[in-house]
Design an enzyme around this catalytic site. Sequence first.
Site, PDB file in Angstrom:
ATOM      1  N   ASP A 202       0.906  -1.138   0.000  1.00 55.11           N
ATOM      2  CA  ASP A 202       0.000   0.000   0.000  1.00 55.11           C
ATOM      3  C   ASP A 202       0.944   1.186   0.000  1.00 55.11           C
ATOM      4  OD1 ASP A 202      -1.532   2.267   0.874  1.00 55.11           O
ATOM      5  OD2 ASP A 202      -3.127   0.847   1.294  1.00 55.11           O
ATOM      6  N   HIS A 203       1.134   1.801  -1.153  1.00 60.88           N
ATOM      7  CA  HIS A 203       2.251   2.750  -1.246  1.00 60.88           C
ATOM      8  C   HIS A 203       2.073   3.970  -0.344  1.00 60.88           C
ATOM      9  CE1 HIS A 203      -0.218   4.999  -4.119  1.00 60.88           C
ATOM     10  NE2 HIS A 203       0.608   6.008  -3.966  1.00 60.88           N
ATOM     11  N   HIS A 265      -5.686   2.951   0.873  1.00 64.25           N
ATOM     12  CA  HIS A 265      -4.898   4.095   1.339  1.00 64.25           C
ATOM     13  C   HIS A 265      -5.552   4.860   2.506  1.00 64.25           C
ATOM     14  CE1 HIS A 265      -2.845   3.049  -2.210  1.00 64.25           C
ATOM     15  NE2 HIS A 265      -3.478   3.826  -3.059  1.00 64.25           N
TER      16      HIS A 265
HETATM   17  C1  BG6 Z   1      -3.242   4.761  -6.596  1.00 64.69           C
HETATM   18  C2  BG6 Z   1      -4.599   4.882  -7.225  1.00 64.69           C
HETATM   19  O1  BG6 Z   1      -3.195   3.673  -5.730  1.00 64.69           O
HETATM   20  O2  BG6 Z   1      -2.952   5.951  -5.885  1.00 64.69           O
HETATM   21  C3  BG6 Z   1      -4.663   6.084  -8.139  1.00 64.69           C
HETATM   22  O3  BG6 Z   1      -4.876   3.706  -7.972  1.00 64.69           O
HETATM   23  C4  BG6 Z   1      -4.238   7.323  -7.419  1.00 64.69           C
HETATM   24  O4  BG6 Z   1      -5.980   6.244  -8.674  1.00 64.69           O
HETATM   25  C5  BG6 Z   1      -2.905   7.110  -6.698  1.00 64.69           C
HETATM   26  O5  BG6 Z   1      -4.103   8.348  -8.368  1.00 64.69           O
HETATM   27  C6  BG6 Z   1      -2.561   8.284  -5.815  1.00 64.69           C
HETATM   28  O6  BG6 Z   1      -1.272   8.090  -5.307  1.00 64.69           O
HETATM   29  P1  BG6 Z   1      -0.304   9.318  -5.046  1.00 64.69           P
HETATM   30  O7  BG6 Z   1       0.896   8.736  -4.396  1.00 64.69           O
HETATM   31  O8  BG6 Z   1      -0.020   9.923  -6.383  1.00 64.69           O
HETATM   32  O9  BG6 Z   1      -1.075  10.251  -4.163  1.00 64.69           O
END
Ligand code: BG6
Length: 513
Positions: A202-203, A265
């Site tokens: 989950d980044h 997230h």
């Molecule tokens: C991803 C989603 O996990 O996270 C995307 O699939 C979203 O839809 C993105 O744009 C947002 O990540 P970050 O790190 O750019 O805020």
Amino acid sequence: MNRAADQSEANPLREGLSTRAVPQPCSIVIFGATGDLTHRKLLPALYNLAADGELPPAVTVIGFARRPKSDDDFRKEMEEAVKKFSRQTVRDEIWKTFGQSIFYHQSDFSDENGFKTLAERLDKIDKERGTRGNRLFYFAVAPDQFEPILKHLKAAGLNQAREGSWARVIVEKPFGTDLASARELNRVIHNSFSEEQTYRIDHFLGKETAQNILVLRFANAIFSPLWNRRYMDHIQITAAETLGVEGRAGYYEEAGALRDMVQNHLLQLLCLVAMEAPTDLSADSIRDEKVKVVRSLRHFAADEVAANVVRAQYAEGAINGKPVPAYRSEEKVDPKSMIDTFVALRLHIDNWRFWNVPVYMRVGKRLPKSATEISVHFKKAPMVLFNKETNEANVLVIRIQPDEGISLRIQAKMPGTSFRIEPVKMDFHYGTSFGKASPEAYERLLLDAMSGDATLFARHDEVEEAWAFIDAIENAWSAKKNTPDLYFYPSGSWGPDEADELLARDGRAWRRL
Ligand code: BG6
């Protein structure tokens, strides 16, 4: 699988400097190597780690994909991608060495033989490059590809590590589309790899500011006494993006904002904000506390969903003064699509600490700005001394991105002879306080997986509990198939009026970002 071998090696020289285990030399096999994630995130992250001297030199990347390609072709393709997406400018002298650690393995995911030859190739790499039999398998593919890959990895004996080595698997989101599919996915993974070997990405957990939530809460004594229903009025979490669906309609038309962002997230951020202090910083102690938060979420009955969850889709509008099309006019989107690109929710954590402290979440694409933040709104001071109009609540804001930092809104007397009170901000900015750029989330997460530290990865039970909460909402929506509650908002606005009303009904308003 030898569990002792899967433990990280501590480096005594690092003691006192960092609590992180040391990343070990390994081969990283990326399934889906020609895809978007590899280009935009994975290779740039690995390059930046190499450039910062964080990557063990023996680390070797093997791109596994269907299209025929030589090692050199793949290296060139990756060089272009890294030049385009890296956070640091690519330095030729670093690329020269790093580029040589990249290889390409052509095979279909369903071809058993391709995995046998992969096993042989990995053995050879171990001998030639010193990767010590350690293997990290990265699944940058759609979930329906997991099963054949896992099956063949197991058949080739690649799920088992030899004595003194390890084998791990990193799985990208989406981790299923509902509770049943997530359970099935866990079952399929566990057929080949144990939970200790499994790293679910989950980044958001890799973002510096998300990690700092634990430091803010548990390394500063002043917040702990205030962190409960006695002092908190409510919590807000916003993840806003100016971007639209960006050519990902194939996936997004099935997912929508609730599955794409909230299930993973936003609930992960909520866990960090609402969890109890863990007994120690081990992966399982932290995840034990996090899962209790998701488990405590009050599930909505079908007839409660409409009053607590607002779903909407972007119509045409303008972002930064430029006209943008409606979601329904985007490439490969059904012109009658009923998918949500925005969701606002009011939810409750049914435990002692947060009883009656509502949490408002909103997430959306094509909003006026890109910003993710958590704000904790405290109760107002008693209005006995100062007049009502000046009585604003204290708000603690955790800016996840951009302009990473933390601010606290307090009341202050305006200079002058009259007694006027105005809110002011005490503000901490990462950029100015530390004077150094934060690594990308994927850098941290890849390094953690190479070190055997699963703290910032989602455990199977967290993921399943989160789906159970989301399923109740999705099921209520799909039960109304012909009349689902879907509102529309112009691109470049903060969502539909109904999202404001969700808070207005409780006498509250969204924080202006
Ligand atoms: C991803 C989603 O996990 O996270 C995307 O699939 C979203 O839809 C993105 O744009 C947002 O990540 P970050 O790190 O750019 O805020």
